[in-house]
Design a protein around this motif. Sequence first.
Motif, PDB file in Angstrom:
ATOM      1  N   MET A  22       0.860  -1.179   0.000  1.00 52.91           N
ATOM      2  CA  MET A  22       0.000   0.000   0.000  1.00 52.91           C
ATOM      3  C   MET A  22       0.896   1.229   0.000  1.00 52.91           C
ATOM      4  SD  MET A  22      -3.101  -1.168   0.096  1.00 52.91           S
ATOM      5  CE  MET A  22      -4.032   0.312   0.446  1.00 52.91           C
ATOM      6  N   LEU A  23       0.658   2.127  -0.930  1.00 53.47           N
ATOM      7  CA  LEU A  23       1.383   3.404  -0.990  1.00 53.47           C
ATOM      8  C   LEU A  23       0.383   4.506  -1.282  1.00 53.47           C
ATOM      9  CD1 LEU A  23       4.522   2.412  -3.090  1.00 53.47           C
ATOM     10  CD2 LEU A  23       4.408   2.802  -0.615  1.00 53.47           C
ATOM     11  N   ARG A  27      -3.452   0.277  -3.451  1.00 51.24           N
ATOM     12  CA  ARG A  27      -2.908  -1.079  -3.397  1.00 51.24           C
ATOM     13  C   ARG A  27      -2.219  -1.421  -4.720  1.00 51.24           C
ATOM     14  NH1 ARG A  27      -4.658  -6.125  -0.583  1.00 51.24           N
ATOM     15  NH2 ARG A  27      -3.639  -7.783  -1.742  1.00 51.24           N
ATOM     16  N   ASP A  41       2.352   1.745   4.935  1.00 58.86           N
ATOM     17  CA  ASP A  41       2.189   2.755   3.894  1.00 58.86           C
ATOM     18  C   ASP A  41       3.062   3.970   4.210  1.00 58.86           C
ATOM     19  OD1 ASP A  41       1.322   4.804   2.160  1.00 58.86           O
ATOM     20  OD2 ASP A  41      -0.715   3.998   2.087  1.00 58.86           O
ATOM     21  N   CYS A  44       1.578   7.601   3.405  1.00 64.07           N
ATOM     22  CA  CYS A  44       0.636   8.133   4.401  1.00 64.07           C
ATOM     23  C   CYS A  44       1.337   8.467   5.710  1.00 64.07           C
ATOM     24  CB  CYS A  44      -0.497   7.138   4.643  1.00 64.07           C
ATOM     25  SG  CYS A  44      -1.650   7.013   3.258  1.00 64.07           S
ATOM     26  N   GLY A  76      -2.964   3.077   6.298  1.00 61.98           N
ATOM     27  CA  GLY A  76      -2.319   4.379   6.207  1.00 61.98           C
ATOM     28  C   GLY A  76      -3.301   5.526   6.083  1.00 61.98           C
TER      29      GLY A  76
END
Length: 181
Positions: A22-23, A27, A41, A44, A76
């Motif tokens: 996750m960024l 996803r 993440d 976040c 995040g």
Amino acid sequence: VSEQLVGLGFDVHAFAPGRALMLGGVRFDSQDGLAGHSDGDVVCHALADAMLGAAALGDIGEHFPDTDPVFEGIGGLDLLGRAREMIRVAGCHPVSADLTVIAERPSIAPVRDAMRRALCDASRGARALGGRRGLHRARGVGAVVTTSVVAGRRAVLEAVRAGSARDVLVGRGARSTPGLR
């Protein structure tokens, strides 16, 4: 009367097989995820850190410690929304953020707009989110964020009444940095 304040956030996590990547609330399929107590993440986390720092509210480690089972696996965007609420209660709101993702993989370009939308929704107001790609030897992903928040008139007036206007108008961020206290 309002005052613009600036915060800097940074986070980095190593890749960890078997986890979702996750960024920025997006996803990435078929990629190793990032190690961490939360979802890892880094985008976040860095943005939340920058907002909290700008408002002199410490950092995410203080408010969401990795020793607390309540935050195990926290998303995040959820963490970012909680940080956003904390700065709102402190009389501030985000204005803008510039974000750099430091990673050899995955490619950010195909999801940059989705990431911007997710981050803007979670931070409720930050505009002009940037996004660049760099290198980190494919061992993990990092993110660096500079953000600005505005301390509203209420926060400034309360600080003046409390005799701590200097904290709001001059060195707000110094309170969250142990070496500058």
